[in-house]
Design an enzyme around this catalytic site. Structure first.
Site, short mmCIF file in Angstrom:
data_model
loop_
_atom_site.label_atom_id
_atom_site.label_comp_id
_atom_site.label_asym_id
_atom_site.label_seq_id
_atom_site.Cartn_x
_atom_site.Cartn_y
_atom_site.Cartn_z
N GLN A 1 41.23 36.05 37.22
CA GLN A 1 41.73 36.65 35.98
C GLN A 1 42.34 35.61 35.03
O GLN A 1 42.64 35.92 33.88
CB GLN A 1 42.80 37.71 36.29
CG GLN A 1 42.27 38.91 37.04
CD GLN A 1 41.35 39.80 36.22
OE1 GLN A 1 41.39 39.79 34.99
NE2 GLN A 1 40.50 40.55 36.88
N CYS B 1 37.47 48.22 41.58
CA CYS B 1 36.99 48.12 42.97
C CYS B 1 37.57 49.21 43.84
O CYS B 1 37.04 49.50 44.90
CB CYS B 1 37.37 46.77 43.56
SG CYS B 1 36.98 45.40 42.50
#
Lengths: 400, 143
Positions: A184, A329
């Site tokens: 990220q 996810c």
């Protein structure tokens, strides 16, 4: 399929490819399609592109080209880094690993497996209510048999940025390998493996406007890396399989672009992010999750008491807004986000979460649409929620 | 959204029978906020027939759609028929639910049973106890 009127606010899940990255990869799908391992000119042209991409990637994160290994994704990088460091540690009788409770599942599930199947011992550090790990606590957790510390650079759900440089220094001093899942962070905030004392780092192209299905693992010279996929001698024997040249070239182009524009992108994103935060935190009984300051420029994560996140997402989708409730996810599961539980939120509050993750393609108008839609949808869902009504009647105490 | 059928999305977007009945004859609440689903069903009953039904739900899209569909299926029906409503019937009426969301239809069935039981209890009406097994907390929530 026309999605042009969508407000795409799920950039922590994936990003739109940049025009530069698309243009960079096309020749390697079309005219320059050779296998980089082939000796003829067509192969060697691909090899040159591959090595140029490696050099570009390295320079974006302060590494040497020989320290970059291309993989298929961030999860593969995480798996390889952790297993390699663990297995090398085990050879020396070191079977203790330190990590945190709010890592990505690519890290957590790998650790769980090592624990269950290979007898490793894993210490998961507290991430505190602000979602930030303390370097001193890493230091205190290091034991003589610790072989690896793995702490993410920035959290994928709440966007909090960790004191990576300090954690790296603690590990360097103790002689323990330090890996960071920087999926990220890379391309969004300054990452420099040398200055930040990083031994191993995972990154993924599709988080910074590159293609999906390509990533890289940085492994500092001097730190041994075991192969995860056996086969040919690609990636100097560390990762077999014909290189995905087109995507590697596109990843490097995307990262170069992201790093060149980082200052401008950050300024723009912080302004949009803060505008949305200040509007949405006005919703009664809501909260911003994660440290207010030490966060990614584009990531917002909020909880709204009395509602459940999925309904919020579906109604936002109806209004053309793509957002997420925690990590994409986990969106097949019924449990609330492990990240929100790790920062101490009670289950009933963690169910009502919303993640908005912006990128430089978002506009003021996008922010306005989000600011208009979210409070309306929250109010609508609260109006049919028995939990909210109990709270409002004072039968239960508000937690937020 | 390919996750849900058109029917589920329709009942999610335009839920039928949302609300509360202030002078309800039976109220049933099932689920657990910790687990992310609570359904509360209100019944207005006259001469053994469900005259009106309303619901409030805290939960995901399929929980809201299941509540909406279940209330539609029992509205205007005698209690004996409402007691026969199964979670499968709710899911089928919605053109199916994803496997990990089937528990939402279970909650709808249980909420209706709980509301009917509440009505029986409040009015001292005799009933067959085996019709209302104590729900197993874990099973109820996680299929």
């Amino acid at each position: 399929m026309d999605f042009s009127n969508k407000v795409y606010a799920d950039n922590a899940a994936t990003t739109k490819m940049s025009k530069t990255a698309i243009a960079a990869m096309l020749p390697y799908l079309d005219t320059c399609y050779g296998n980089p391992s082939s000796l003829y000119e067509l192969g060697q042209a691909a090899k040159e592109a591959l090595e140029a991409a490696r050099a570009d990637m390295a320079s974006c994160i302060g590494a040497d080209p020989a320290e970059i290994f291309f993989t298929s994704c961030g999860s593969e990088s995480d798996n390889q880094a952790i297993r390699s460091a663990a297995h090398i540690g085990a050879l020396k009788g070191k079977k203790h690993i330190i990590s945190t409770a709010f890592e990505h599942h690519a890290v957590l599930h790998t650790l769980k497996k090592l624990e269950k199947e290979e007898g490793f011992e894993v210490t998961l550090l507290d991430v505190h209510s602000n979602g930030i790990v303390a370097a001193e606590e890493v230091k205190a957790a290091i034991r003589p048999d610790t072989c690896l510390v793995t702490v993410m650079f920035a959290n994928n759900e709440i966007g909090t940025v960790q004191p990576v440089k300090e954690i790296g220094a603690v590990c360097r001093e103790a002689g323990v390998t330090f890996h960071t899942d920087a999926v990220q962070a890379v391309g969004h905030i300054p990452v420099n493996v040398k200055e930040q004392n990083i031994d191993m780092l995972s990154l993924s192209a599709h988080k910074f406007h590159g293609p999906k299905g390509i990533g890289a693992l940085y492994c500092r010279r001097g730190v041994r890396l075991l192969p995860f996929i056996d086969g040919g001698a690609q990636e100097r024997g560390r990762r077999a399989g014909t290189e995905n040249v087109a995507e590697i070239v596109a990843m490097a182009a995307a990262l170069k672009e992201a790093c060149a524009n980082m200052a401008g992108n950050t300024a723009k994103l912080v302004a949009l992010r803060d505008k949305i935060i200040s509007a949405l935190t006005k919703i009664p009984h809501s909260r911003l999750n994660g440290d207010r300051v030490h966060r990614l420029p584009g990531t917002i994560n909020m909880c709204f008491e009395g509602i459940e996140g999925e309904g919020l997402l579906l109604h936002l989708d109806d209004r053309g807004i793509c957002a997420s409730s925690g990590s994409a996810c986990t969106s097949g599961s019924l449990d609330p986000s492990h990240v929100l539980l790790a920062i101490g939120l009670p289950h009933e509050v963690a169910h009502g979460s919303l993640r908005i993750s912006l990128c430089e393609y978002n506009t003021e108008e996008d922010a306005e649409r989000i600011i208009e839609a979210v409070p309306e949808v929250v109010a609508y869902l609260r109006n049919m929620s028995p939990v909210w009504k109990e709270l409002e009647r004072g039968e239960k105490k508000h937690l937020l | 959204m390919a996750l849900y059928s058109e029917k589920v999305m329709d009942h999610f977007r335009n839920p039928r029978n949302v609300g509360e009945i202030p002078d309800a004859d039976g109220i049933g609440e099932v689920g657990n906020a910790r687990c992310g689903d609570i359904m509360k069903i209100y019944l207005k009953i006259k001469d053994g027939v469900i005259e009106d039904v309303k619901f409030n739900t805290f939960g995901c899209g399929s929980a809201i759609a299941s509540s909406s569909m279940a209330t539609e299926l029992i509205k205007g029906k005698p209690l004996s028929q409402a007691l026969e409503l199964t979670n499968k019937a709710v899911a089928e009426a919605l053109d199916g639910l994803p496997a990990h969301k089937m528990h939402c239809s279970v909650l709808a069935e249980e909420a209706i049973r709980a509301a009917i039981k509440d009505y029986y209890d409040k009015n001292g009406i005799e009933y067959d106890k085996s019709l209302f097994p104590e729900p197993d907390e874990d099973e109820e929530i996680h299929e």
